[in-house]
Structures are given as C-alpha cells and as structure tokens.
Design a protein around this motif. Structure first.
Motif, PDB file in Angstrom:
ATOM      1  N   UNK A 268      57.629  64.459  70.081  1.00 60.80           N
ATOM      2  CA  UNK A 268      56.174  64.341  69.940  1.00 60.80           C
ATOM      3  C   UNK A 268      55.595  63.549  71.106  1.00 60.80           C
ATOM      4  N   UNK A 269      54.550  64.090  71.719  1.00 59.62           N
ATOM      5  CA  UNK A 269      54.006  63.525  72.947  1.00 59.62           C
ATOM      6  C   UNK A 269      53.618  62.071  72.853  1.00 59.62           C
ATOM      7  N   UNK A 270      52.966  61.678  71.746  1.00 60.34           N
ATOM      8  CA  UNK A 270      52.499  60.298  71.661  1.00 60.34           C
ATOM      9  C   UNK A 270      53.679  59.336  71.552  1.00 60.34           C
ATOM     10  N   UNK A 271      54.748  59.738  70.863  1.00 65.03           N
ATOM     11  CA  UNK A 271      55.935  58.870  70.763  1.00 65.03           C
ATOM     12  C   UNK A 271      56.531  58.616  72.142  1.00 65.03           C
ATOM     13  N   UNK A 272      56.663  59.690  72.916  1.00 63.79           N
ATOM     14  CA  UNK A 272      57.219  59.572  74.267  1.00 63.79           C
ATOM     15  C   UNK A 272      56.346  58.650  75.107  1.00 63.79           C
ATOM     16  N   UNK A 273      55.031  58.890  75.060  1.00 59.27           N
ATOM     17  CA  UNK A 273      54.126  58.121  75.906  1.00 59.27           C
ATOM     18  C   UNK A 273      54.094  56.643  75.513  1.00 59.27           C
ATOM     19  N   UNK A 274      54.169  56.345  74.220  1.00 55.79           N
ATOM     20  CA  UNK A 274      54.191  54.944  73.805  1.00 55.79           C
ATOM     21  C   UNK A 274      55.436  54.247  74.359  1.00 55.79           C
ATOM     22  N   UNK A 275      56.560  54.959  74.358  1.00 55.22           N
ATOM     23  CA  UNK A 275      57.787  54.404  74.962  1.00 55.22           C
ATOM     24  C   UNK A 275      57.592  54.145  76.451  1.00 55.22           C
ATOM     25  N   UNK A 276      57.085  55.164  77.145  1.00 52.26           N
ATOM     26  CA  UNK A 276      56.941  55.097  78.606  1.00 52.26           C
ATOM     27  C   UNK A 276      55.950  54.005  79.010  1.00 52.26           C
ATOM     28  N   UNK A 277      54.895  53.845  78.226  1.00 54.24           N
ATOM     29  CA  UNK A 277      53.835  52.899  78.578  1.00 54.24           C
ATOM     30  C   UNK A 277      54.183  51.445  78.220  1.00 54.24           C
ATOM     31  N   UNK A 278      55.235  51.253  77.440  1.00 51.03           N
ATOM     32  CA  UNK A 278      55.595  49.888  77.043  1.00 51.03           C
ATOM     33  C   UNK A 278      54.760  49.379  75.882  1.00 51.03           C
ATOM     34  N   UNK A 279      54.521  50.248  74.903  1.00 55.99           N
ATOM     35  CA  UNK A 279      53.639  49.915  73.780  1.00 55.99           C
ATOM     36  C   UNK A 279      54.234  48.837  72.874  1.00 55.99           C
ATOM     37  N   UNK A 280      55.540  48.884  72.618  1.00 58.95           N
ATOM     38  CA  UNK A 280      56.152  47.969  71.638  1.00 58.95           C
ATOM     39  C   UNK A 280      55.915  46.492  71.975  1.00 58.95           C
ATOM     40  N   UNK A 281      56.188  46.051  73.220  1.00 58.06           N
ATOM     41  CA  UNK A 281      55.922  44.642  73.518  1.00 58.06           C
ATOM     42  C   UNK A 281      54.440  44.281  73.458  1.00 58.06           C
ATOM     43  N   UNK A 282      53.571  45.213  73.848  1.00 65.17           N
ATOM     44  CA  UNK A 282      52.126  44.946  73.761  1.00 65.17           C
ATOM     45  C   UNK A 282      51.703  44.802  72.301  1.00 65.17           C
ATOM     46  N   UNK A 283      52.287  45.624  71.443  1.00 71.07           N
ATOM     47  CA  UNK A 283      51.985  45.581  70.009  1.00 71.07           C
ATOM     48  C   UNK A 283      52.399  44.237  69.411  1.00 71.07           C
ATOM     49  N   UNK A 284      53.530  43.736  69.865  1.00 72.77           N
ATOM     50  CA  UNK A 284      54.032  42.454  69.374  1.00 72.77           C
ATOM     51  C   UNK A 284      53.035  41.315  69.639  1.00 72.77           C
ATOM     52  N   UNK A 285      52.355  41.418  70.786  1.00 69.42           N
ATOM     53  CA  UNK A 285      51.426  40.357  71.185  1.00 69.42           C
ATOM     54  C   UNK A 285      50.089  40.424  70.445  1.00 69.42           C
ATOM     55  N   UNK A 286      49.805  41.551  69.809  1.00 73.71           N
ATOM     56  CA  UNK A 286      48.472  41.774  69.227  1.00 73.71           C
ATOM     57  C   UNK A 286      48.423  41.455  67.743  1.00 73.71           C
ATOM     58  N   UNK A 314      51.501  50.190  62.039  1.00 74.40           N
ATOM     59  CA  UNK A 314      51.757  49.916  60.615  1.00 74.40           C
ATOM     60  C   UNK A 314      53.211  49.475  60.406  1.00 74.40           C
ATOM     61  N   UNK A 315      54.131  50.140  61.110  1.00 72.64           N
ATOM     62  CA  UNK A 315      55.547  49.780  60.989  1.00 72.64           C
ATOM     63  C   UNK A 315      55.781  48.338  61.438  1.00 72.64           C
ATOM     64  N   UNK A 316      54.925  47.851  62.340  1.00 73.80           N
ATOM     65  CA  UNK A 316      55.057  46.474  62.835  1.00 73.80           C
ATOM     66  C   UNK A 316      54.188  45.495  62.043  1.00 73.80           C
ATOM     67  N   UNK A 317      53.531  46.001  61.004  1.00 73.63           N
ATOM     68  CA  UNK A 317      52.718  45.137  60.156  1.00 73.63           C
ATOM     69  C   UNK A 317      51.400  44.710  60.768  1.00 73.63           C
ATOM     70  N   UNK A 318      50.863  45.518  61.679  1.00 74.52           N
ATOM     71  CA  UNK A 318      49.600  45.162  62.355  1.00 74.52           C
ATOM     72  C   UNK A 318      48.427  45.926  61.755  1.00 74.52           C
ATOM     73  N   UNK A 319      47.267  45.293  61.776  1.00 74.52           N
ATOM     74  CA  UNK A 319      46.044  45.929  61.289  1.00 74.52           C
ATOM     75  C   UNK A 319      45.500  46.881  62.355  1.00 74.52           C
ATOM     76  N   UNK A 320      45.051  48.060  61.906  1.00 73.17           N
ATOM     77  CA  UNK A 320      44.556  49.083  62.835  1.00 73.17           C
ATOM     78  C   UNK A 320      43.180  49.562  62.401  1.00 73.17           C
ATOM     79  N   UNK A 321      42.241  49.613  63.365  1.00 75.12           N
ATOM     80  CA  UNK A 321      40.971  50.299  63.146  1.00 75.12           C
ATOM     81  C   UNK A 321      40.820  51.347  64.249  1.00 75.12           C
ATOM     82  N   UNK A 322      39.924  52.297  64.014  1.00 73.96           N
ATOM     83  CA  UNK A 322      39.760  53.380  64.977  1.00 73.96           C
ATOM     84  C   UNK A 322      38.307  53.557  65.357  1.00 73.96           C
TER      85      UNK A 322
END
Length: 376
Positions: A268-286, A314-322
């Motif tokens: 799935x494109x978004x999964x790949x891109x989140x990996x490539x962009x370094x989303x996980x560490x950014x998510x940790x900080x937010x 959500x898997x990381x327990x973070x609040x999300x709005x859109x």
C-alpha cells in the motif's frame, strides 16, 4: 496541554499541494497558540505529489527529459536520498501531462515511466519506490517495459504501436533484453489500489472512463490487456498469469502488472511512503496529529493517505484530527478509521467553488478552530 503537533496531510487536489496544506495549517495554529511546536511532514500515497513529499522530507530532486504519454518530451522529476529513489509514474505518464481536455485512452504510453526508472538506476538507486497513480495510460506497463529493454512485436516482427489499444496486435514478447540492473534492485510498487489487470474490477473497466475511455474503448482495452498477459505467459511462463490476477496489477492502467513482471513487491502506497519519509520517529515526538486531503470520503478509507496516517497514529496511541475540503464520512466511520474529528472547509465557507478558489485562507481559519479545540 498538547503543544507538539505533527502535520501529515496529503494535497487538496486542484487547490493546495501537501506542502502548502502544512504551511497554512501551521499559520492558523500559531495565530492562536504562538508557542506551538509544529513538525510538517507532507505525505502522499504513491499518486501525484509523491516526489514532492519525498523532496519535502529531505530527498534531492532530480530532473530528466522523458517521453510524455503522447510521446512528446517532458521534464519529469524523481527523488533521491543515498541509494533510495522515489519515482512517480504520474511525473512522466500522468493525466496532468495531457493537454487540457485531451484524452488518449487507446494510445497513451508509459514509455516515459520506464525512462524515469532507468534514470533512477543510472543515479545509483538500489531501492526504488515506484509510486503509481493518476495515470493517463492503460497499456499494462508495456511502454515502461519497452523503455527498459523489452520488445513487443506484431506478426510481421514490427513493434506494436504505443498504448493499450496496440496490444491487440501483439504476436510475440521478448523480455531477454531487460536492463540487467533490475535483477539486483529492490523495486517496491506503491499504490492505493489493489485491482487485478482485467475483468470487471480490472484497470480498463474501473479506471478507463476517468481517462476518456468510452464503453467500446473499455472493451477493446480489456481484451487487449488479456491478450497481452496471454502472450507474455507464452514467453515468460505461468508467472505472467499469476501476476495479472494479483492485487495491484491493475494499478495506474496496468503499469502495476508490468512492475510485478520485473520483480516488484506490491505494498500500500501510504505505508511505503510513511516508512520512506521517517514517519515513525516524527510520530513519537508528537501529541496531536493533523492529517487530511481534499475530500474525505469512502475512498479515503481504502488505502488513501489520511487513513494510513490515522492507522499508524492510533497504533501509537496518538490523537488524530483531519482537515479536508469536503467531508462525506459520518463521525462513526471517522472514528473507526482512528480520526477523532474532521474539519472541512465547507463548515466555514459553504460555497464549494469559493472553498477551492480560497482554500489557503479558509484552511488557516479551520486550523485556528483546531487550535482552540485541542491546543489552548
């Protein structure tokens, strides 16, 4: 109190790029909470805007002259960081490469996409994320494969014409001349659709009409792509038929099929891109994540960027709005996707035409509301 925000939104198609969305949301948040810490990570799901998202994340933009969908030369870009490249087929073979109001469902070719892949190989890429979507083409990836060294011949031994329509005349396929570097590269097919190549859920039936295909054109293209897969089965074996039925084969007019034939792995494109962009560490900080796209609707839930961002958050327990231009999902559907609340531009400006024309300033006002609700 939440003071660290991650903005991971896609573009508002026709109004704002993903980078502009992040800028406008940041401006609105800071008007209410000047000290808020904002990290912007524009995202994309493999379709148009994918290279821009990679560049915003620190990749280097590389430009190259390639064939557009009608054969005219265009300047297309890919993104490179180290030995990882992000290649977006829409840069070479997308609908935006056609003149306004012009469609070529039977003759548009993915040749330029193959040239882009070759340019990434020339630049030393060992991993290539191949984002597919927004295509003007329905040629099963035949043009792309031709640019990479394959040969597709008619009964007289002449190359078949470009485009999906020409594949009806295919008599023989020779893949022995494919670029040998493909064998040692990790090629990831990044797409938000999992359609097979042909049939009622295949590329021509589902996406052909968006590219100007009439019902007769759809029937012609479906038969031509089925014939293409049959001829390939004779030349490369049973895997050609397996790949034609595989999820993602029908992506971007069947270019997914061509990519699978040369060893691509579908994700799935978004999964790949989140990996490539370094989303996980950014998510940790937010503490709060703001995602979004132009229209939040049923399609969003099927692999589009906001759904991928919300699932990871959500898997990381973070609040999300859109944020979005228009909202066509009930609160329950948003909740199931992991989105606490959505803020459409139409809540502030009911006139959709004005929302599109003045998306930036209205989005800033929407962001002020988010700041009031979640930050102050």
């Amino acid at each position: 109190m939440t003071q660290r925000v991650l903005i991971a939104a896609d573009k508002f198609k026709g109004s704002l790029t993903a980078v502009q969305v992040a800028e406008r949301v940041t401006a609105g948040l800071r008007r209410v909470v000047p000290a808020v810490q904002v990290e912007a990570m524009p995202v994309a799901d493999g379709g148009d805007g994918t290279v821009d998202a990679a560049v915003a994340a620190g990749f280097e933009r590389r430009e190259v002259r390639v064939a557009g969908p009608l054969g005219h030369e265009v300047t297309a870009a890919f993104a490179l960081r180290g030995d990882t490249a992000v290649v977006e087929m829409a840069e070479a073979s997308g609908l935006q490469r056609l003149p306004a109001g012009v469609f070529a469902p039977l003759t548009a070719s993915t040749y330029g996409s193959g040239e882009l892949l070759r340019a990434a190989l020339d630049a030393g890429a060992r991993t290539i994320v191949f984002g597919v979507g927004g295509s003007a083409t329905t040629d099963g990836g035949a043009g792309m494969l031709s640019a990479l060294g394959a040969r597709f011949l008619d009964a007289d031994g002449e190359p078949v014409p470009p485009g999906g329509g020409g594949l009806g005349d295919l008599a023989g396929a020779d893949l022995s001349g494919l670029d040998p570097r493909l064998a040692s590269v990790e090629l990831v097919l990044a797409s938000d659709v999992d359609n097979p190549l042909t049939g009622p859920k295949g590329a021509p039936a589902v996406y052909g009409p968006q590219k100007g295909a009439s019902p007769d054109d759809v029937a012609t293209l479906d038969a031509a792509l089925a014939h293409f897969a049959k001829v390939l089965e004779e030349s490369v074996g049973a895997k050609a038929a397996v790949h034609a039925a595989a999820p993602g084969a029908g992506a971007a007019g069947g270019i997914g099929y061509g990519a699978l034939l040369i060893g691509a792995r579908f994700r799935p494109g978004i999964e790949v891109m989140l990996d490539v962009l370094g989303f996980a560490p950014a998510l940790e900080r937010a503490e709060l994540v703001i995602t979004g796209e132009g229209s939040l609707d049923e399609q969003t839930l099927h692999g589009k960027a906001p759904a991928g961002v919300a699932a990871a958050a959500r898997a990381a327990g973070k609040e999300v709005v859109a944020v979005c231009g228009r909202l066509a999902l009930a609160p329950e559907a948003l909740g199931r996707a992991g989105i606490r609340r959505a803020y459409p531009l139409t809540e502030i400006e009911p006139d959709v035409a004005k929302c599109i024309a003045d998306a930036g300033p209205i989005l800033e006002r929407v962001a002020e509301r988010i700041a009031g609700d979640f930050l102050s």
